[in-house]
Design an enzyme around this catalytic site. Structure first.
Site, mmCIF file in Angstrom:
data_model
loop_
_atom_site.group_PDB
_atom_site.id
_atom_site.type_symbol
_atom_site.label_atom_id
_atom_site.label_comp_id
_atom_site.label_asym_id
_atom_site.label_seq_id
_atom_site.Cartn_x
_atom_site.Cartn_y
_atom_site.Cartn_z
ATOM 1 N N HIS A 124 0.648 -1.114 0.070
ATOM 2 C CA HIS A 124 0.022 0.007 -0.031
ATOM 3 C C HIS A 124 0.769 1.286 -0.172
ATOM 4 O O HIS A 124 0.464 2.245 -1.036
ATOM 5 C CB HIS A 124 -0.924 0.160 1.099
ATOM 6 C CG HIS A 124 -1.537 1.234 1.121
ATOM 7 N ND1 HIS A 124 -2.740 1.619 0.670
ATOM 8 C CD2 HIS A 124 -1.367 2.549 2.359
ATOM 9 C CE1 HIS A 124 -3.145 2.899 1.007
ATOM 10 N NE2 HIS A 124 -2.329 3.449 1.843
ATOM 11 N N GLU A 171 -5.745 9.425 -0.725
ATOM 12 C CA GLU A 171 -6.224 7.912 -0.558
ATOM 13 C C GLU A 171 -7.150 7.632 -1.427
ATOM 14 O O GLU A 171 -7.172 6.493 -2.177
ATOM 15 C CB GLU A 171 -6.604 7.773 1.015
ATOM 16 C CG GLU A 171 -5.560 8.011 1.715
ATOM 17 C CD GLU A 171 -4.388 6.831 2.033
ATOM 18 O OE1 GLU A 171 -4.813 5.746 1.025
ATOM 19 O OE2 GLU A 171 -3.587 6.680 2.620
ATOM 20 N N SER A 190 -4.170 0.404 -4.811
ATOM 21 C CA SER A 190 -3.837 -0.765 -4.014
ATOM 22 C C SER A 190 -4.535 -1.889 -3.559
ATOM 23 O O SER A 190 -4.487 -2.771 -3.251
ATOM 24 C CB SER A 190 -2.949 -0.124 -2.794
ATOM 25 O OG SER A 190 -3.697 0.239 -1.759
#
Length: 257
Positions: A124, A171, A190
């Site tokens: 990540h 994010e 991710s």
């Protein structure tokens, strides 16, 4: 940052990537995750993200050596990866970003955790976040975001609002490129499931990026997001920083009365 777990306050001394301690399973995990995600992302991810994979020298067959990645980033934008043991507190997190250091972990999940992992690991942190740090406008936005956060670091209300902005851009952000919506947020790129859901679920609102609207919107840590915000360019993010600073100052001041 942005998690319920108790974060580390600050690494007491620089940490190093123990590259020789990665096992064959670790390399298999990296390769499996990388290949699966790249198949999804080739037609879905932002061109700047895909370019960043090449700039940073990432491949499926090799877990990145972060000292090599740092050399690539230094040449591209002057950023540097700083190894930390796990989640860190808000103040050191934003201090890192303001100094163009991005905190990353170096541990990798095992094969039983390919589909879901509660706490961010190296895949990540590095595959998700690092490629866009090679983009000048995005990396300038990150540094500017941190500068605003540090001005209000002692205000829980302000940091909560900053967390929303970070969450829905860094994010879980989307971008419009050549008329098509693409992925750039690390939490999406991710995640195989969210890579498809964020772009293809017909019932999910994809809202034009607006600072005030983002600050009014709560986020979800343990499920797919209920909505996403779409920027027109990374320059748009950078150009929104003055408005963000005004909004944070006004709302933090209002809540402290």
């Amino acid at each position: 940052m942005l998690e319920n777990k108790t974060p580390y306050d600050f690494p007491t001394e620089p940490m190093h990537q123990a590259y020789d301690e990665y096992t064959p399973e670790h390399f298999e995990v990296w390769k499996s995750l990388y290949q699966k995600q790249l198949l999804l992302l080739k037609s879905r991810a932002s061109s700047a993200y895909l370019d960043g994979l090449d700039i940073c020298g990432f491949t499926a067959d090799k877990i990145p050596r972060l000292e090599e990645t740092n050399a690539y980033l230094k040449q591209a934008t002057g950023w540097h990866l700083y190894i930390v043991p796990g989640l860190i507190a808000d103040r050191p997190f934003f201090e890192f970003l303001h100094n163009k250091h991005f905190p990353v972990t170096t541990w990798l999940r095992d094969l039983s955790q390919l589909e879901y992992l509660e706490e961010p690991d190296m895949f990540h942190d590095v595959f998700g976040h690092v490629p866009l740090l090679s983009n000048p406008h995005f990396s300038a936005f990150m540094k500017g975001l941190a500068a605003i956060a540090l001005k209000h670091i002692d205000s829980p209300q302000a940091i909560e609002l900053m967390s929303r902005l970070y969450w829905f851009t860094v994010e879980f952000g989307l971008i419009r490129e050549d008329g098509e919506i693409k992925i750039y947020g690390a939490g999406i790129v991710s995640s195989p499931g969210e890579s498809l859901y964020a772009l293809e679920d017909p019932n999910v609102p994809r809202i034009p990026y607006d600072v005030s609207t983002v600050l009014d919107t709560p986020f979800y840590k343990h499920d797919f997001q209920k909505q996403y915000f779409v920027i027109d360019s990374y320059q748009t993010l950078f150009d929104s920083l003055p408005e963000l600073e005004v909004c944070i100052a006004a709302r933090a001041h209002s809540s402290s009365r």
